[in-house]
Write an enzyme that holds these catalytic residues in place. Structure first.
Site, short mmCIF file in Angstrom:
data_model
loop_
_atom_site.label_atom_id
_atom_site.label_comp_id
_atom_site.label_asym_id
_atom_site.label_seq_id
_atom_site.Cartn_x
_atom_site.Cartn_y
_atom_site.Cartn_z
N SER A 148 6.29 -4.39 85.28
CA SER A 148 7.34 -4.97 86.14
C SER A 148 6.75 -5.26 87.51
O SER A 148 5.76 -4.66 87.91
CB SER A 148 8.49 -3.97 86.30
OG SER A 148 9.36 -4.37 87.33
N TYR A 161 12.27 4.29 87.71
CA TYR A 161 11.85 3.11 86.95
C TYR A 161 10.51 2.58 87.49
O TYR A 161 9.58 2.29 86.73
CB TYR A 161 12.94 2.05 87.04
CG TYR A 161 12.65 0.76 86.32
CD1 TYR A 161 12.69 0.69 84.93
CD2 TYR A 161 12.34 -0.41 87.03
CE1 TYR A 161 12.43 -0.50 84.26
CE2 TYR A 161 12.09 -1.59 86.38
CZ TYR A 161 12.13 -1.65 84.99
OH TYR A 161 11.87 -2.82 84.33
N1 LIG Z 1 14.93 -8.07 82.84
C1 LIG Z 1 14.14 -7.87 83.87
O1 LIG Z 1 14.40 -8.31 85.01
C2 LIG Z 1 12.85 -7.12 83.70
C3 LIG Z 1 11.93 -7.15 84.76
C4 LIG Z 1 10.74 -6.45 84.62
C5 LIG Z 1 10.46 -5.76 83.47
N2 LIG Z 1 11.40 -5.73 82.47
C6 LIG Z 1 11.07 -4.96 81.28
O2 LIG Z 1 11.20 -5.78 80.15
C7 LIG Z 1 11.52 -4.98 79.02
C8 LIG Z 1 12.73 -5.57 78.31
O3 LIG Z 1 13.84 -5.49 79.19
P1 LIG Z 1 15.11 -6.45 79.07
O4 LIG Z 1 15.36 -6.98 80.43
O5 LIG Z 1 14.94 -7.38 77.95
O6 LIG Z 1 16.24 -5.37 78.78
P2 LIG Z 1 17.32 -5.25 77.61
O7 LIG Z 1 17.94 -6.55 77.30
O8 LIG Z 1 18.17 -4.10 78.03
O9 LIG Z 1 16.44 -4.83 76.35
C9 LIG Z 1 15.85 -3.55 76.24
C10 LIG Z 1 15.35 -3.41 74.84
O10 LIG Z 1 14.72 -2.12 74.73
C11 LIG Z 1 15.19 -1.49 73.57
N3 LIG Z 1 15.17 -0.04 73.72
C12 LIG Z 1 15.65 0.72 74.73
N4 LIG Z 1 15.49 2.03 74.44
C13 LIG Z 1 14.90 2.08 73.22
C14 LIG Z 1 14.51 3.14 72.37
N5 LIG Z 1 14.67 4.44 72.70
N6 LIG Z 1 13.92 2.84 71.19
C15 LIG Z 1 13.74 1.54 70.83
N7 LIG Z 1 14.11 0.50 71.58
C16 LIG Z 1 14.68 0.77 72.77
C17 LIG Z 1 16.59 -2.01 73.36
O11 LIG Z 1 16.92 -1.96 71.96
P3 LIG Z 1 17.97 -0.96 71.27
O12 LIG Z 1 18.94 -0.53 72.32
O13 LIG Z 1 18.57 -1.79 70.18
O14 LIG Z 1 17.12 0.15 70.74
C18 LIG Z 1 16.47 -3.45 73.80
O15 LIG Z 1 16.06 -4.26 72.75
C19 LIG Z 1 11.73 -3.55 79.55
O16 LIG Z 1 10.54 -2.81 79.40
C20 LIG Z 1 12.00 -3.79 81.02
O17 LIG Z 1 11.69 -2.66 81.80
C21 LIG Z 1 12.58 -6.39 82.55
#
Ligand SMILES: NC(=O)c1ccc[n+]([C@@H]2O[C@H](COP(=O)([O-])OP(=O)(O)OC[C@H]3O[C@@H](n4cnc5c(N)ncnc54)[C@H](OP(=O)(O)O)[C@@H]3O)[C@@H](O)[C@H]2O)c1
Length: 256
Positions: A148, A161
Site C-alpha cells: 500500500s 494497517y
Molecule cells: N482499496 C484500496 O484503496 C487499497 C489500497 C492499498 C492496498 N490495498 C490492498 O489491496 C488488497 C485488496 O483490498 P480491496 O481494496 O480489494 O478490499 P476488499 O474489497 O475488502 O477485498 C478484500 C479481500 O480480502 C479477502 N480476505 C479478507 N480476509 C481474508 C481471510 N481471512 N482469508 C481469505 N481472504 C480474506 C476478502 O475475501 P473474503 O471476505 O471473501 O474472504 C476480499 O476478497 C488488500 O490487501 C488491501 O490492503 C487496497
C-alpha cells in the site's frame, strides 16, 4: 540485439497458473479477471465461496478455492487442491487483506492481531509454502504482494494497517533476495486509494472527499487502474529482470 516482442505476446500469460487470494471482491477480483483474460489459468481464493463461484461462472479459466488466509495449517492442502484445477502453480498474488482505521491508543489488541495475521503472517506463510513447492520441483515462478501507499507514508488513524503493509514491503525484498537464485521473482504493488468494499465508506464520507481533493490527480483510483501493473509483474517476458521492486499506483498521492 534481442528481437522486439509485440505487446500482445509480451503480456500473453498462457501457461501461467495463478493463485489470487482475496479474489471475492475489489482488487483481487479484478486481478483474477485481468490475468485470465490474458491467458492465465486462475485459482480465485477467499472465504466467500459463493462470490468465487459467480466469478468462475462469468469467465473462462477461473476456478474457485475456499481459503482463509489466517489458517496457515491449511495452506499445504489448499495449494494441492489449487493445483488439481489447472496443474502446478507458477504465480501467487498475495492480495487478501483487511483494514483498520483507528488511532494507536484506540486499537484493541485483537484488532491489531487480526490485521497482522491477515496482512502479514498470511503473506509469510503462504509465500513460504508456495516457494517451497516451486523450489522442490526446480520451477521458476513469481509472487506479487499487494502492499500500500501507507507502507511508506503514514497517516493518522491507520497505524496497525500501515505497519502491516510496511512489513509486506520489507518481506517482498527479503523474499526477492533469497529466492532470486531459484528463479522466483517477488515484487510489490503499492496502491493509493482505490474504490472497493474496503474503502467505499471512507471515500464517500466528507473526510474521504477532503482527502481526494488533496490527491494531485483529484480522484481515487478504480481497480482497473492496476490492470497494467499486475500484467507487467505477472509476465516474466515483460518483467523478467525485475525482482524486489515496489510499484506505486496512487495518482501522485505520495507526492502531496
Ligand atoms: N482499496 C484500496 O484503496 C487499497 C489500497 C492499498 C492496498 N490495498 C490492498 O489491496 C488488497 C485488496 O483490498 P480491496 O481494496 O480489494 O478490499 P476488499 O474489497 O475488502 O477485498 C478484500 C479481500 O480480502 C479477502 N480476505 C479478507 N480476509 C481474508 C481471510 N481471512 N482469508 C481469505 N481472504 C480474506 C476478502 O475475501 P473474503 O471476505 O471473501 O474472504 C476480499 O476478497 C488488500 O490487501 C488491501 O490492503 C487496497
Amino acid at each position: 540485439m534481442a528481437q522486439i516482442t509485440p505487446a500482445q505476446q509480451l503480456f500473453d500469460l498462457s501457461g501461467e497458473v495463478v493463485l489470487v487470494t482475496g479474489a471475492s471482491s475489489g482488487l483481487g477480483r479484478r486481478f483474477a479477471r485481468v490475468l485470465a483474460a490474458h491467458g492465465a489459468k486462475v485459482v480465485a481464493a477467499a472465504r466467500r465461496v459463493d462470490r468465487l463461484a459467480e466469478l468462475a461462472g462469468e469467465q473462462e479459466g477461473i476456478a474457485p478455492l475456499a481459503l482463509d488466509v489466517t489458517a496457515p495449517e491449511g495452506f499445504s492442502a489448499a495449494l494441492e487442491e489449487a493445483e488439481r484445477h489447472f496443474g502446478p502453480l507458477t504465480l501467487l498474488v498475495n492480495n487478501a487483506g483487511i483494514a483498520s482505521g483507528k488511532r494507536i491508543l484506540d486499537t484493541a489488541e485483537e484488532e491489531w492481531a487480526a490485521v497482522q495475521r491477515t496482512n502479514v503472517e498470511a503473506v509469510w506463510h503462504l509465500s513460504r509454502a508456495f516457494a517451497g513447492r516451486l523450489i522442490a520441483r526446480q520451477s521458476p515462478g513469481a509472487i506479487i504482494n499487494i502492499a500500500s501507499l501507507v507502507a511508506e507514508k503514514v497517516g493518522v488513524s491507520s497505524a496497525a494497517y500501515a505497519v502491516s503493509k510496511a512489513a509486506v514491503l520489507h518481506m517482498t525484498k527479503a523474499q526477492a533476495l533469497e529466492w532470486a537464485r531459484h528463479g522466483i521473482r517477488v515484487n510489490a504493488i503499492c496502491p493509493g486509494f482505490i474504490a472497493s468494499e474496503m474503502t467505499d465508506g471512507y471515500l464517500s464520507s466528507p473526510a474521504g472527499q477532503d482527502m481526494i481533493s488533496r490527491i494531485p490527480q483529484r480522484r481515487a483510483g478504480d481497480p482497473s487502474d492496476l490492470d497494467g501493473v499486475i500484467l507487467l509483474l505477472a509476465s516474466s517476458r515483460a518483467s523478467g529482470f525485475m525482482t524486489g521492486a515496489a510499484l506505486r499506483v496512487d495518482g501522485g498521492h505520495a507526492l502531496a
